[in-house]
Design a protein around this motif. Structure first.
Motif, PDB file in Angstrom:
ATOM      1  N   ILE A  17       0.715  -1.284  -0.020  1.00 17.28           N
ATOM      2  CA  ILE A  17       0.015   0.135   0.123  1.00 17.28           C
ATOM      3  C   ILE A  17       0.828   1.274   0.124  1.00 17.28           C
ATOM      4  CG2 ILE A  17      -1.696   1.259   1.373  1.00 17.28           C
ATOM      5  CD1 ILE A  17      -2.648  -1.435   2.478  1.00 17.28           C
ATOM      6  N   GLY A  18       1.915   1.293   0.772  1.00 14.37           N
ATOM      7  CA  GLY A  18       2.990   2.345   0.866  1.00 14.37           C
ATOM      8  C   GLY A  18       3.529   2.781  -0.479  1.00 14.37           C
ATOM      9  N   THR A  19       4.026   1.475  -1.174  1.00 15.57           N
ATOM     10  CA  THR A  19       4.445   1.862  -2.312  1.00 15.57           C
ATOM     11  C   THR A  19       3.501   2.345  -3.412  1.00 15.57           C
ATOM     12  OG1 THR A  19       6.188   0.226  -1.850  1.00 15.57           O
ATOM     13  CG2 THR A  19       6.166   0.993  -4.238  1.00 15.57           C
ATOM     14  N   ALA A  20       2.381   1.826  -3.419  1.00 11.10           N
ATOM     15  CA  ALA A  20       1.451   2.318  -4.184  1.00 11.10           C
ATOM     16  C   ALA A  20       0.969   3.805  -4.121  1.00 11.10           C
ATOM     17  CB  ALA A  20       0.060   1.291  -4.121  1.00 11.10           C
ATOM     18  N   ILE A  21       0.790   4.290  -2.710  1.00  6.41           N
ATOM     19  CA  ILE A  21       0.667   5.517  -2.418  1.00  6.41           C
ATOM     20  C   ILE A  21       1.910   6.531  -3.089  1.00  6.41           C
ATOM     21  CG2 ILE A  21       0.570   7.337  -0.676  1.00  6.41           C
ATOM     22  CD1 ILE A  21      -0.870   4.832   1.106  1.00  6.41           C
ATOM     23  N   LEU A  22       3.169   5.846  -2.981  1.00  6.19           N
ATOM     24  CA  LEU A  22       4.238   6.822  -3.168  1.00  6.19           C
ATOM     25  C   LEU A  22       3.784   7.029  -4.912  1.00  6.19           C
ATOM     26  CD1 LEU A  22       7.090   7.648  -3.368  1.00  6.19           C
ATOM     27  CD2 LEU A  22       7.919   5.558  -3.894  1.00  6.19           C
ATOM     28  N   ILE A  23       3.605   5.920  -5.579  1.00  9.03           N
ATOM     29  CA  ILE A  23       3.403   6.242  -7.035  1.00  9.03           C
ATOM     30  C   ILE A  23       2.332   6.949  -7.386  1.00  9.03           C
ATOM     31  CG2 ILE A  23       3.094   4.835  -9.211  1.00  9.03           C
ATOM     32  CD1 ILE A  23       6.096   4.500  -7.820  1.00  9.03           C
ATOM     33  N   ILE A  24       1.248   6.747  -6.661  1.00  4.84           N
ATOM     34  CA  ILE A  24      -0.104   7.674  -7.036  1.00  4.84           C
ATOM     35  C   ILE A  24       0.176   8.936  -7.060  1.00  4.84           C
ATOM     36  CG2 ILE A  24      -2.410   7.928  -6.309  1.00  4.84           C
ATOM     37  CD1 ILE A  24      -2.594   4.915  -5.552  1.00  4.84           C
ATOM     38  N   ILE A  25       0.876   9.337  -5.904  1.00  2.00           N
ATOM     39  CA  ILE A  25       1.038  10.810  -5.563  1.00  2.00           C
ATOM     40  C   ILE A  25       2.271  11.118  -6.363  1.00  2.00           C
ATOM     41  CG2 ILE A  25       1.734  12.638  -3.843  1.00  2.00           C
ATOM     42  CD1 ILE A  25       0.210  10.756  -1.710  1.00  2.00           C
ATOM     43  N   GLY A  26       3.185  10.591  -6.288  1.00  2.00           N
ATOM     44  CA  GLY A  26       4.664  11.046  -7.107  1.00  2.00           C
ATOM     45  C   GLY A  26       4.352  10.935  -8.649  1.00  2.00           C
ATOM     46  N   ASN A  27       4.103   9.748  -9.088  1.00  2.00           N
ATOM     47  CA  ASN A  27       4.041   9.795 -10.609  1.00  2.00           C
ATOM     48  C   ASN A  27       2.485  10.461 -11.117  1.00  2.00           C
ATOM     49  OD1 ASN A  27       6.499   8.451 -10.467  1.00  2.00           O
ATOM     50  ND2 ASN A  27       5.797   6.650 -11.826  1.00  2.00           N
ATOM     51  N   GLY A  28       1.598  10.586 -10.141  1.00  2.00           N
ATOM     52  CA  GLY A  28       0.502  11.137 -10.383  1.00  2.00           C
ATOM     53  C   GLY A  28       0.767  12.538 -10.808  1.00  2.00           C
ATOM     54  N   THR A  29       1.592  13.372  -9.864  1.00  2.00           N
ATOM     55  CA  THR A  29       2.009  14.711 -10.125  1.00  2.00           C
ATOM     56  C   THR A  29       2.830  14.815 -11.362  1.00  2.00           C
ATOM     57  OG1 THR A  29       2.433  14.968  -7.702  1.00  2.00           O
ATOM     58  CG2 THR A  29       3.162  16.561  -8.977  1.00  2.00           C
ATOM     59  N   VAL A  30       3.814  14.083 -11.686  1.00  2.00           N
ATOM     60  CA  VAL A  30       4.322  13.771 -12.936  1.00  2.00           C
ATOM     61  C   VAL A  30       3.185  13.852 -14.222  1.00  2.00           C
ATOM     62  CG1 VAL A  30       6.046  12.791 -14.552  1.00  2.00           C
ATOM     63  CG2 VAL A  30       6.370  12.788 -12.157  1.00  2.00           C
ATOM     64  N   ALA A  31       2.215  12.929 -14.062  1.00  2.00           N
ATOM     65  CA  ALA A  31       1.144  12.961 -14.953  1.00  2.00           C
ATOM     66  C   ALA A  31       0.641  14.226 -15.068  1.00  2.00           C
ATOM     67  CB  ALA A  31       0.215  11.720 -14.717  1.00  2.00           C
ATOM     68  N   ASN A  32       0.029  14.816 -14.164  1.00  2.00           N
ATOM     69  CA  ASN A  32      -0.623  16.258 -14.115  1.00  2.00           C
ATOM     70  C   ASN A  32       0.189  17.135 -14.946  1.00  2.00           C
ATOM     71  OD1 ASN A  32      -2.723  15.248 -12.788  1.00  2.00           O
ATOM     72  ND2 ASN A  32      -1.959  15.857 -10.682  1.00  2.00           N
ATOM     73  N   VAL A  33       1.719  17.121 -14.470  1.00  2.00           N
ATOM     74  CA  VAL A  33       2.513  18.331 -15.174  1.00  2.00           C
ATOM     75  C   VAL A  33       2.758  17.908 -16.790  1.00  2.00           C
ATOM     76  CG1 VAL A  33       4.775  19.229 -15.179  1.00  2.00           C
ATOM     77  CG2 VAL A  33       3.615  18.840 -12.987  1.00  2.00           C
ATOM     78  N   HIS A  34       2.730  16.674 -17.206  1.00  2.00           N
ATOM     79  CA  HIS A  34       3.134  16.208 -18.545  1.00  2.00           C
ATOM     80  C   HIS A  34       2.007  15.894 -19.587  1.00  2.00           C
ATOM     81  CE1 HIS A  34       7.842  15.965 -18.475  1.00  2.00           C
ATOM     82  NE2 HIS A  34       7.460  15.940 -17.130  1.00  2.00           N
ATOM     83  N   LEU A  35       0.988  15.697 -19.163  1.00  2.00           N
ATOM     84  CA  LEU A  35      -0.067  15.206 -20.045  1.00  2.00           C
ATOM     85  C   LEU A  35      -0.905  16.441 -20.289  1.00  2.00           C
ATOM     86  CD1 LEU A  35      -1.222  11.873 -18.280  1.00  2.00           C
ATOM     87  CD2 LEU A  35       0.529  12.348 -20.168  1.00  2.00           C
ATOM     88  N   LYS A  36      -1.282  16.715 -21.453  1.00  2.00           N
ATOM     89  CA  LYS A  36      -2.040  17.688 -22.105  1.00  2.00           C
ATOM     90  C   LYS A  36      -3.448  17.707 -21.619  1.00  2.00           C
ATOM     91  CE  LYS A  36       0.481  18.649 -26.198  1.00  2.00           C
ATOM     92  NZ  LYS A  36       0.675  18.514 -27.811  1.00  2.00           N
ATOM     93  N   GLY A  37      -3.982  18.673 -21.497  1.00  2.00           N
ATOM     94  CA  GLY A  37      -5.340  18.703 -20.785  1.00  2.00           C
ATOM     95  C   GLY A  37      -5.494  18.776 -19.344  1.00  2.00           C
ATOM     96  N   SER A  38      -4.510  18.239 -18.670  1.00  2.00           N
ATOM     97  CA  SER A  38      -4.614  18.230 -17.247  1.00  2.00           C
ATOM     98  C   SER A  38      -4.559  19.472 -16.435  1.00  2.00           C
ATOM     99  CB  SER A  38      -3.421  17.442 -16.585  1.00  2.00           C
ATOM    100  OG  SER A  38      -3.277  17.498 -15.289  1.00  2.00           O
ATOM    101  N   LYS A  39      -5.460  19.815 -15.511  1.00  2.00           N
ATOM    102  CA  LYS A  39      -5.338  21.135 -14.922  1.00  2.00           C
ATOM    103  C   LYS A  39      -3.960  21.488 -14.647  1.00  2.00           C
ATOM    104  CE  LYS A  39     -10.198  21.666 -14.130  1.00  2.00           C
ATOM    105  NZ  LYS A  39     -11.263  21.698 -13.018  1.00  2.00           N
ATOM    106  N   GLY A  40      -3.039  20.423 -14.100  1.00  2.00           N
ATOM    107  CA  GLY A  40      -1.714  20.679 -13.721  1.00  2.00           C
ATOM    108  C   GLY A  40      -0.636  20.757 -15.071  1.00  2.00           C
ATOM    109  N   TYR A  41      -1.283  20.865 -16.113  1.00  2.00           N
ATOM    110  CA  TYR A  41      -0.238  20.679 -17.282  1.00  2.00           C
ATOM    111  C   TYR A  41       1.021  21.749 -17.156  1.00  2.00           C
ATOM    112  CZ  TYR A  41       1.493  20.299 -22.055  1.00  2.00           C
ATOM    113  OH  TYR A  41       2.061  20.211 -23.355  1.00  2.00           O
ATOM    114  N   GLY A  42       2.105  21.677 -17.339  1.00  2.00           N
ATOM    115  CA  GLY A  42       3.127  22.574 -17.324  1.00  2.00           C
ATOM    116  C   GLY A  42       3.530  23.234 -15.952  1.00  2.00           C
ATOM    117  N   GLY A  43       2.935  22.569 -15.142  1.00  2.00           N
ATOM    118  CA  GLY A  43       2.979  23.177 -13.612  1.00  2.00           C
ATOM    119  C   GLY A  43       4.425  23.132 -13.088  1.00  2.00           C
ATOM    120  N   GLY A  44       5.526  22.377 -13.866  1.00  2.00           N
ATOM    121  CA  GLY A  44       6.768  22.602 -13.390  1.00  2.00           C
ATOM    122  C   GLY A  44       7.727  21.652 -12.533  1.00  2.00           C
ATOM    123  N   TRP A  45       8.760  21.548 -12.267  1.00  2.00           N
ATOM    124  CA  TRP A  45       9.658  20.828 -11.457  1.00  2.00           C
ATOM    125  C   TRP A  45       9.480  21.021  -9.974  1.00  2.00           C
ATOM    126  CZ3 TRP A  45      11.197  16.242 -12.988  1.00  2.00           C
ATOM    127  CH2 TRP A  45      11.739  15.570 -12.086  1.00  2.00           C
TER     128      TRP A  45
END
Length: 245
Positions: free
Chosen positions: A16-44
């Motif tokens: 569960i802990g590793t899944a949470i790490l990926i959901i929050i961490g890679n989820g943030t990357v997805a928000n920044v990198h994927l077009k149409g997301s409200k976080g698109y272009g949010g930066g490093w």
């Protein structure tokens, strides 16, 4: 790690802990990198914060149960120096890998419309795993090695510090800030992964899923974020053990 909890419970916490790490961490990357997301272009800066919280939250949840390793390199490093039983290593590592894959599948499910809009295969891969910005395995290895040594040695120092031994919650908060700082400071070259499960698990998912704009999974680089943290786990835990353990 609390030995009063069974191995099955502790392994479940690692999953569960590793899944949470990926959901929050890679989820943030997805928000920044994927077009149409409200976080698109949010930066490093946003990505660094996401990974910091991705470690902090499960640490607060499971640090007193499983130790919240959520990282095969840390588990193996501790076992190498006699600080974790070898008999528990395989269940922990399997749980961590499966947790990373489950977390990545959850991100793909929630972000599927934005994966479909993102035509850059590099941006798609970035939401799964890491790559060296200079396309150099040597530079990538050096970056992952340095970051992981700092992560493991500093994590042990924080957990065992006289300032935090009576306040374990403070240590778990500090671990989140440690990862936040490492991703901010060493994120430019590789990501970084600092964790074999964080990179390899999602990379396997990337290879298997039929995404619309998916390119290659870059298996030629995939050994770097696995081997470097594993070596760093032995070095980083050993440095702390020899100095203060």
């Amino acid at each position: 790690m609390d030995p009063d909890y069974s191995l099955a419970v502790r392994a479940a916490c690692e999953f569960i802990g590793t899944a949470i790490l990926i959901i929050i961490g890679n989820g943030t990357v997805a928000n920044v990198h994927l077009k149409g997301s409200k976080g698109y272009g949010g930066g490093w800066s946003l990505i660094a914060m996401g990974y910091g919280f991705g470690v902090m939250i499960p640490a607060l949840m499971f640090g007193g149960i499983s130790g919240n390793h959520i990282n095969p390199a840390f588990t193996i490093g501790l076992a190498t120096w006699g600080m974790f039983p070898w008999a528990d290593v395989a269940p922990y590592v399997v749980a961590q890998m499966l947790g990373a894959m489950a977390g990545q599948l959850a991100i793909v499910a929630t972000h599927k419309p934005y994966y479909d809009r993102t035509e850059s295969s590099a941006d798609v891969l970035a939401t799964f795993s890491t790559v060296n910005a200079a396309h150099s395995r040597v530079n990538g290895f050096a970056n992952e090695l340095l970051g992981s040594v700092v992560l493991f040695s500093c994590a042990l120092a924080i957990i065992n510090s006289p300032l935090t031994t009576t306040e374990p919650g403070l240590a778990h908060l500090a671990l989140g800030f440690l990862v936040w700082g490492l991703v901010a400071g060493l994120g430019g070259p590789t990501g970084p992964a600092l964790n074999p499960a964080r990179d390899l698990g999602p990379r396997i998912v990337h290879a298997l899923l039929p995404l619309q704009h998916k390119g290659p999974s870059d298996w030629g680089y995939a050994w770097v974020p696995v081997a470097a943290p594993l070596i760093a786990g032995v070095i980083g835990v050993g440095c702390w053990k020899l100095l203060l353990g």
